[in-house]
Design an enzyme around this catalytic site. Sequence first.
Site, PDB file in Angstrom:
ATOM      1  N   GLY A 227       0.818  -1.209   0.000  1.00 53.61           N
ATOM      2  CA  GLY A 227       0.000   0.000   0.000  1.00 53.61           C
ATOM      3  C   GLY A 227       0.850   1.255   0.000  1.00 53.61           C
ATOM      4  N   GLU A 268       4.731  -6.826   0.497  1.00 50.43           N
ATOM      5  CA  GLU A 268       4.357  -7.268  -0.868  1.00 50.43           C
ATOM      6  C   GLU A 268       4.112  -6.080  -1.781  1.00 50.43           C
ATOM      7  OE1 GLU A 268       0.683  -9.055   0.162  1.00 50.43           O
ATOM      8  OE2 GLU A 268       1.583 -10.875   0.925  1.00 50.43           O
ATOM      9  N   PRO A 269       5.097  -5.243  -1.999  1.00 49.92           N
ATOM     10  CA  PRO A 269       4.864  -4.030  -2.779  1.00 49.92           C
ATOM     11  C   PRO A 269       4.692  -4.284  -4.274  1.00 49.92           C
ATOM     12  CG  PRO A 269       7.177  -4.255  -2.270  1.00 49.92           C
ATOM     13  CD  PRO A 269       6.491  -5.375  -1.552  1.00 49.92           C
ATOM     14  N   GLY A 270       3.766  -3.568  -4.859  1.00 50.59           N
ATOM     15  CA  GLY A 270       3.617  -3.555  -6.309  1.00 50.59           C
ATOM     16  C   GLY A 270       3.944  -2.159  -6.825  1.00 50.59           C
ATOM     17  N   ARG A 307      -6.556   3.133 -15.212  1.00 48.58           N
ATOM     18  CA  ARG A 307      -6.563   3.794 -13.902  1.00 48.58           C
ATOM     19  C   ARG A 307      -7.278   5.148 -13.871  1.00 48.58           C
ATOM     20  NH1 ARG A 307      -2.951   4.996 -10.844  1.00 48.58           N
ATOM     21  NH2 ARG A 307      -3.738   3.930  -9.005  1.00 48.58           N
ATOM     22  N   TYR A 311     -10.292   4.698 -11.365  1.00 46.97           N
ATOM     23  CA  TYR A 311     -10.069   5.185  -9.985  1.00 46.97           C
ATOM     24  C   TYR A 311      -9.963   6.705  -9.918  1.00 46.97           C
ATOM     25  CZ  TYR A 311      -8.240   0.373  -9.878  1.00 46.97           C
ATOM     26  OH  TYR A 311      -8.066  -0.979 -10.019  1.00 46.97           O
ATOM     27  N   CYS A 337     -14.384   4.304 -27.717  1.00 47.98           N
ATOM     28  CA  CYS A 337     -15.688   4.919 -27.956  1.00 47.98           C
ATOM     29  C   CYS A 337     -16.573   4.901 -26.724  1.00 47.98           C
ATOM     30  CB  CYS A 337     -16.352   4.257 -29.154  1.00 47.98           C
ATOM     31  SG  CYS A 337     -15.636   4.906 -30.653  1.00 47.98           S
ATOM     32  N   GLU A 338     -16.135   5.554 -25.718  1.00 50.82           N
ATOM     33  CA  GLU A 338     -16.938   5.983 -24.571  1.00 50.82           C
ATOM     34  C   GLU A 338     -16.082   7.027 -23.877  1.00 50.82           C
ATOM     35  OE1 GLU A 338     -17.004   3.427 -20.843  1.00 50.82           O
ATOM     36  OE2 GLU A 338     -16.852   1.903 -22.384  1.00 50.82           O
ATOM     37  N   TYR A 365      -0.077  -1.548 -12.681  1.00 48.94           N
ATOM     38  CA  TYR A 365      -1.492  -1.664 -13.048  1.00 48.94           C
ATOM     39  C   TYR A 365      -1.792  -0.934 -14.361  1.00 48.94           C
ATOM     40  CZ  TYR A 365      -1.368  -3.138  -8.211  1.00 48.94           C
ATOM     41  OH  TYR A 365      -1.033  -3.774  -7.045  1.00 48.94           O
TER      42      TYR A 365
HETATM   43  N1  LLP Z   1      -0.626  -7.610  -1.553  1.00 46.86           N
HETATM   44  C1  LLP Z   1      -1.920  -7.882  -1.774  1.00 46.86           C
HETATM   45  C2  LLP Z   1      -2.543  -9.005  -1.080  1.00 46.86           C
HETATM   46  C3  LLP Z   1      -2.658  -7.070  -2.655  1.00 46.86           C
HETATM   47  O1  LLP Z   1      -3.947  -7.330  -2.855  1.00 46.86           O
HETATM   48  C4  LLP Z   1      -2.010  -6.001  -3.322  1.00 46.86           C
HETATM   49  C5  LLP Z   1      -2.751  -5.164  -4.258  1.00 46.86           C
HETATM   50  C6  LLP Z   1      -0.656  -5.777  -3.091  1.00 46.86           C
HETATM   51  C7  LLP Z   1       0.005  -6.606  -2.184  1.00 46.86           C
HETATM   52  C8  LLP Z   1       0.129  -4.687  -3.772  1.00 46.86           C
HETATM   53  O2  LLP Z   1      -0.328  -3.423  -3.436  1.00 46.86           O
HETATM   54  P1  LLP Z   1       0.410  -2.116  -3.992  1.00 46.86           P
HETATM   55  O3  LLP Z   1       1.813  -2.124  -3.456  1.00 46.86           O
HETATM   56  O4  LLP Z   1       0.463  -2.197  -5.463  1.00 46.86           O
HETATM   57  O5  LLP Z   1      -0.364  -0.972  -3.499  1.00 46.86           O
HETATM   58  N2  LLP Z   1      -5.442  -1.759  -9.575  1.00 46.86           N
HETATM   59  C9  LLP Z   1      -5.371  -0.838  -8.455  1.00 46.86           C
HETATM   60  C10 LLP Z   1      -4.598  -1.401  -7.306  1.00 46.86           C
HETATM   61  C11 LLP Z   1      -5.192  -2.685  -6.799  1.00 46.86           C
HETATM   62  C12 LLP Z   1      -4.333  -3.296  -5.751  1.00 46.86           C
HETATM   63  C13 LLP Z   1      -4.790  -4.676  -5.470  1.00 46.86           C
HETATM   64  N3  LLP Z   1      -4.000  -5.323  -4.503  1.00 46.86           N
HETATM   65  C14 LLP Z   1      -4.725   0.466  -8.920  1.00 46.86           C
HETATM   66  O6  LLP Z   1      -4.363   0.565 -10.080  1.00 46.86           O
HETATM   67  O7  LLP Z   1      -4.637   1.417  -8.136  1.00 46.86           O
END
Ligand code: LLP
Length: 410
Positions: A227, A268-270, A307, A311, A337-338, A365
């Site tokens: 997060g 668990e960073p994304g 996104r 969002y 087309c929207e 994402y």
């Molecule tokens: N761990 C779990 C269990 C998760 O569900 C997620 C994201 C993460 C880690 C990674 O979170 P992050 O570091 O990316 O914030 N599509 C949305 C974000 C959905 C996130 C879903 N879960 C967006 O584009 O903002």
Amino acid sequence: MELKDGHYVIQGVNISAIAEQFGTPVYVYDAGKIVHQLKTLRTVFSNSDVKIKYAIKALSNLSILKLLQNHGAGADAVSIQEVHLALKAGFVPADIMFSPNCADFSEIEEAVKLGLTINIDNLSYLKKFGSQYRSSYPCSIRLNPHILAGGNYKISTGHSESKFGISVYQLPQIMELVNQYNIRVNGLHIHTGSDITETDVFLKMADIFFSVARDFPDLKFIDFGSGFKVAYKEGDTVTNVFDLGIKLTEAFNAFCTQYGRKLELWFEPGKFIVSEAGVLLAKVTVVKSTPSTTFVGVNTGLNHLLRPMMYDAYHHIVNISNPAGEQKQYTVVGYICETDTLGADRKLNEVREGDILAIKNAGAYGFSMASNYNSRLRPAEVLVINNEAKLIRKAEVFDDLLDGQVEISL
Ligand code: LLP
């Protein structure tokens, strides 16, 4: 991406040249930035036994996974398909955390066979898991902490109405199952949401973990999910990971002393790892003035970057073809087309048809949520690594749209 001698570059590679070589639209990622972000997180938590499990869902290209694996990350997978991508990229099963939600139980069975770390997020599956594996295979438990946090409701996962995790108020039911089946709980997990700016949210999670952990003597790790918010525009509020590193490490280490043993600290960073490393390059197809607005139409849209529409996310947009042009106000829109707004009322250097725009923060994402809506093709992906731009996914061609379709005779 930086402006150098009048040209936008990534690791010294001219971005306009990348657009020309690979065509547009195209996703471009900076390997250096990805590795830098991974190292930053490791550094700020270096006083604990920290493990970074990259959230595959953010950007799942095999070469990106390999890059992160080579630099010592683990992986966080939420589907059995992500698991297989991770394995193909070279992650060993022991480094893969499997955290599915509402997936078929057969995926968990497969994950056990593969030897992954398994995170269970509902009581029904905990019961099934317990009756099937008893103490022969451990699992982690995903808790729902009843904390509302995150950039918006759609990406908040830790509040009381969320489908994720087992409520902390259901701890007695968890314990009943754990005792009944002699389940070995090796980890506790919470992920409260995405785009969290307050350090306090993680400290509150820590309090919850620490208050329940004594019931679980077999713990190996505590997983704080992710997060971490990065900057989407200048001056944006971000998660202060340096502050968090100091405060959380202190609390965590004190807890470990109390628990009686050192545990691993997992994240668990994304977004933190890949968001800022990516740009989506698009060509300006048309500049269209109406009595109210000057629209800039581009050859991409919500099919490639969902996104903004999904969002209301802000993605900074730069006209890389005209860095010295006069600043004017535009609304950048996609070709779907929207209603397909990528950026409303933006100041851009004067835009001409044929210019290349860079849409920033497209690493996380972006491609992973791309679709073929409007029967548009998904773009190529390019990785800039060691000062060289390399193709890591080909752009789709028309035949890809037909692939898998079964044409019946009518
Ligand atoms: N761990 C779990 C269990 C998760 O569900 C997620 C994201 C993460 C880690 C990674 O979170 P992050 O570091 O990316 O914030 N599509 C949305 C974000 C959905 C996130 C879903 N879960 C967006 O584009 O903002």
